[in-house]
Design a protein around this motif. Structure first.
Motif, PDB file in Angstrom:
ATOM      1  N   GLY A  50       0.951  -1.101   0.057  1.00  0.00           N
ATOM      2  CA  GLY A  50       0.001   0.076   0.085  1.00  0.00           C
ATOM      3  C   GLY A  50       0.704   1.455  -0.065  1.00  0.00           C
ATOM      4  N   ASN A  51       2.325   1.356  -0.135  1.00  0.00           N
ATOM      5  CA  ASN A  51       2.865   2.486  -0.175  1.00  0.00           C
ATOM      6  C   ASN A  51       2.769   3.081  -1.594  1.00  0.00           C
ATOM      7  N   PRO A  52       2.243   4.494  -1.739  1.00  0.00           N
ATOM      8  CA  PRO A  52       2.192   5.132  -2.917  1.00  0.00           C
ATOM      9  C   PRO A  52       3.609   4.794  -3.544  1.00  0.00           C
ATOM     10  N   CYS A  53       3.315   4.670  -4.917  1.00  0.00           N
ATOM     11  CA  CYS A  53       4.838   4.440  -5.790  1.00  0.00           C
ATOM     12  C   CYS A  53       4.777   5.489  -6.827  1.00  0.00           C
ATOM     13  N   HIS A  54       6.082   5.878  -7.112  1.00  0.00           N
ATOM     14  CA  HIS A  54       6.316   6.828  -8.263  1.00  0.00           C
ATOM     15  C   HIS A  54       7.555   6.405  -8.681  1.00  0.00           C
ATOM     16  N   VAL A  55       7.578   6.432 -10.207  1.00  0.00           N
ATOM     17  CA  VAL A  55       8.744   5.985 -10.964  1.00  0.00           C
ATOM     18  C   VAL A  55       9.001   7.235 -12.034  1.00  0.00           C
ATOM     19  N   ILE A  56      10.226   7.408 -11.828  1.00  0.00           N
ATOM     20  CA  ILE A  56      10.512   8.716 -12.815  1.00  0.00           C
ATOM     21  C   ILE A  56      11.895   8.309 -13.686  1.00  0.00           C
ATOM     22  N   CYS A  57      11.578   8.378 -14.946  1.00  0.00           N
ATOM     23  CA  CYS A  57      12.730   8.127 -15.920  1.00  0.00           C
ATOM     24  C   CYS A  57      13.240   9.304 -16.410  1.00  0.00           C
ATOM     25  N   VAL A  58      14.551   9.306 -16.426  1.00  0.00           N
ATOM     26  CA  VAL A  58      15.233  10.768 -16.698  1.00  0.00           C
ATOM     27  C   VAL A  58      15.533  10.786 -18.207  1.00  0.00           C
ATOM     28  N   THR A  59      16.012   9.894 -18.917  1.00  0.00           N
ATOM     29  CA  THR A  59      16.568   9.819 -20.302  1.00  0.00           C
ATOM     30  C   THR A  59      15.785   8.857 -21.126  1.00  0.00           C
ATOM     31  N   ASP A  60      15.730   9.240 -22.502  1.00  0.00           N
ATOM     32  CA  ASP A  60      14.921   8.240 -23.160  1.00  0.00           C
ATOM     33  C   ASP A  60      15.527   7.188 -23.731  1.00  0.00           C
ATOM     34  N   GLY A  61      16.807   6.782 -23.498  1.00  0.00           N
ATOM     35  CA  GLY A  61      17.318   5.676 -23.668  1.00  0.00           C
ATOM     36  C   GLY A  61      17.830   5.301 -25.184  1.00  0.00           C
ATOM     37  N   SER A  62      17.992   6.345 -26.069  1.00  0.00           N
ATOM     38  CA  SER A  62      17.615   6.443 -27.660  1.00  0.00           C
ATOM     39  C   SER A  62      19.027   5.989 -28.015  1.00  0.00           C
ATOM     40  N   ARG A  63      20.241   6.053 -27.376  1.00  0.00           N
ATOM     41  CA  ARG A  63      21.435   5.739 -27.742  1.00  0.00           C
ATOM     42  C   ARG A  63      22.019   4.416 -27.715  1.00  0.00           C
ATOM     43  N   SER A  64      21.206   3.396 -27.422  1.00  0.00           N
ATOM     44  CA  SER A  64      21.667   1.904 -27.089  1.00  0.00           C
ATOM     45  C   SER A  64      22.142   1.382 -28.197  1.00  0.00           C
ATOM     46  N   HIS A  65      21.543   1.805 -29.529  1.00  0.00           N
ATOM     47  CA  HIS A  65      21.716   1.118 -30.632  1.00  0.00           C
ATOM     48  C   HIS A  65      22.075   2.180 -32.003  1.00  0.00           C
ATOM     49  N   PRO A  66      23.200   2.952 -31.827  1.00  0.00           N
ATOM     50  CA  PRO A  66      23.129   3.847 -32.557  1.00  0.00           C
ATOM     51  C   PRO A  66      23.660   3.453 -34.131  1.00  0.00           C
ATOM     52  N   GLY A  67      23.931   2.252 -34.486  1.00  0.00           N
ATOM     53  CA  GLY A  67      24.429   1.624 -35.836  1.00  0.00           C
ATOM     54  C   GLY A  67      23.044   1.156 -36.648  1.00  0.00           C
ATOM     55  N   SER A  68      22.089   1.138 -35.803  1.00  0.00           N
ATOM     56  CA  SER A  68      20.718   0.545 -36.262  1.00  0.00           C
ATOM     57  C   SER A  68      19.888   1.576 -37.328  1.00  0.00           C
ATOM     58  N   ARG A  69      19.775   0.901 -38.487  1.00  0.00           N
ATOM     59  CA  ARG A  69      19.027   1.848 -39.420  1.00  0.00           C
ATOM     60  C   ARG A  69      17.460   1.640 -39.246  1.00  0.00           C
ATOM     61  N   ALA A  70      17.143   0.522 -38.862  1.00  0.00           N
ATOM     62  CA  ALA A  70      15.694   0.103 -38.670  1.00  0.00           C
ATOM     63  C   ALA A  70      14.943   0.835 -37.528  1.00  0.00           C
ATOM     64  N   TRP A  71      16.139   1.044 -36.596  1.00  0.00           N
ATOM     65  CA  TRP A  71      15.708   1.481 -35.205  1.00  0.00           C
ATOM     66  C   TRP A  71      16.280   2.934 -34.969  1.00  0.00           C
ATOM     67  N   PRO A  72      16.049   4.036 -35.592  1.00  0.00           N
ATOM     68  CA  PRO A  72      16.654   5.449 -35.482  1.00  0.00           C
ATOM     69  C   PRO A  72      16.132   5.797 -33.939  1.00  0.00           C
ATOM     70  N   PRO A  73      16.725   6.913 -33.593  1.00  0.00           N
ATOM     71  CA  PRO A  73      16.607   7.365 -32.126  1.00  0.00           C
ATOM     72  C   PRO A  73      15.352   7.397 -31.697  1.00  0.00           C
ATOM     73  N   ALA A  74      14.419   8.097 -32.496  1.00  0.00           N
ATOM     74  CA  ALA A  74      13.032   8.755 -32.246  1.00  0.00           C
ATOM     75  C   ALA A  74      12.155   7.134 -31.941  1.00  0.00           C
ATOM     76  N   ARG A  75      12.418   6.235 -32.960  1.00  0.00           N
ATOM     77  CA  ARG A  75      11.520   4.992 -32.875  1.00  0.00           C
ATOM     78  C   ARG A  75      12.088   4.197 -31.502  1.00  0.00           C
ATOM     79  N   LEU A  76      13.461   4.146 -31.482  1.00  0.00           N
ATOM     80  CA  LEU A  76      13.876   3.454 -30.208  1.00  0.00           C
ATOM     81  C   LEU A  76      13.560   4.113 -28.826  1.00  0.00           C
ATOM     82  N   ALA A  77      13.351   5.543 -28.899  1.00  0.00           N
ATOM     83  CA  ALA A  77      12.862   6.085 -27.927  1.00  0.00           C
ATOM     84  C   ALA A  77      11.633   5.847 -27.480  1.00  0.00           C
ATOM     85  N   ALA A  78      10.605   5.947 -28.459  1.00  0.00           N
ATOM     86  CA  ALA A  78       9.332   5.567 -28.215  1.00  0.00           C
ATOM     87  C   ALA A  78       8.985   4.030 -27.603  1.00  0.00           C
TER      88      ALA A  78
END
Length: 229
Positions: A50-78
């Motif tokens: 029953g503790n209220p829970c809050h989760v905050i994500c700071v960055t979009d994680g969009s640089r994990s696969h910089p060489g991917s053409r199928a997953w450019p940063p915007a798609r990966l972040a989404a």
């Protein structure tokens, strides 16, 4: 093993009830998946009691696969945002979530960002952030950012959770969190939501990040660790 893990041999255990009492739990994650890796079981058991829970994500994680053409940063972040939402829904259904959307590898730690972050943290909360000794710039900056917030908020408690620092020789006063069997099961399900990071879902970037199976197993088997500020 590592020097960090070796030093945990005599670390005390603590229950979620003793750790949190009736305070809100706030988990501040540098990237989507850090909330699950570092605090997934804690989130589950806190929500269950029953503790209220809050989760905050700071960055979009969009640089994990910089060489991917199928997953450019915007798609990966989404997709990473969707993974984050699915994981939190398993761990703490109905938790308050915030997606700050800063660029991957560019987490802020300035005063203005701290002022923005403090508005998202409820009164009297116990805030958990990534550890400043994790060897990743975003983890270090999120630790510094959260320290800024807590320095101006005497109503808050602060702890850190190690991710990559677990595999170094750094150490700090630590407590091990007692997790229920249900929490461990839920954590495994939540981690599986992060397919872009835990599998070869993105198959056109051989140098892209995928967490090794042995590390994934470590985070599911080893207890979660809370470090003193």
């Amino acid at each position: 093993m590592s020097g960090f893990l070796d030093a945990l041999t005599d670390a005390p255990w603590i229950s979620v009830a003793d750790l949190l009492g009736d305070r809100p739990l706030v988990v501040i994650a540098p990237h989507p998946d850090d909330e699950t890796l570092g605090c997934g079981a804690l989130l589950f058991d806190a929500h269950a009691r029953g503790n209220p829970c809050h989760v905050i994500c700071v960055t979009d994680g969009s640089r994990s696969h910089p060489g991917s053409r199928a997953w450019p940063p915007a798609r990966l972040a989404a997709e990473r945002r969707a993974e984050f939402n699915r994981a939190v829904a398993i761990l703490a259904p109905g938790a308050v979530t915030h997606w700050l959307g800063h660029p991957d590898c560019a987490a802020p730690d300035d005063t203005a960002s701290a002022q923005a972050l403090t508005r998202l943290i409820p009164h009297g909360a116990f805030a958990f952030a990534s550890w400043g000794m994790d060897p990743h710039i975003d983890h270090q900056r999120v630790a510094a950012l959260t320290r800024r917030v807590v320095a101006e908020r005497p109503d808050l408690d602060l702890g850190f959770y190690p991710i990559w620092g677990r595999f170094t020789n750094h150490s700090a006063p630590a407590r091990l969190v007692l997790a229920s069997a249900a929490a461990r099961t839920a954590k495994a399900r939540a981690l599986a939501c992060h397919g872009t990071q835990m599998t070869r879902l993105i198959d056109d970037d051989p140098g892209g990040f995928v967490m090794e199976p042995w590390r994934q197993s470590h985070f599911l088997i080893h207890p979660e660790v809370i470090l003193a500020p």
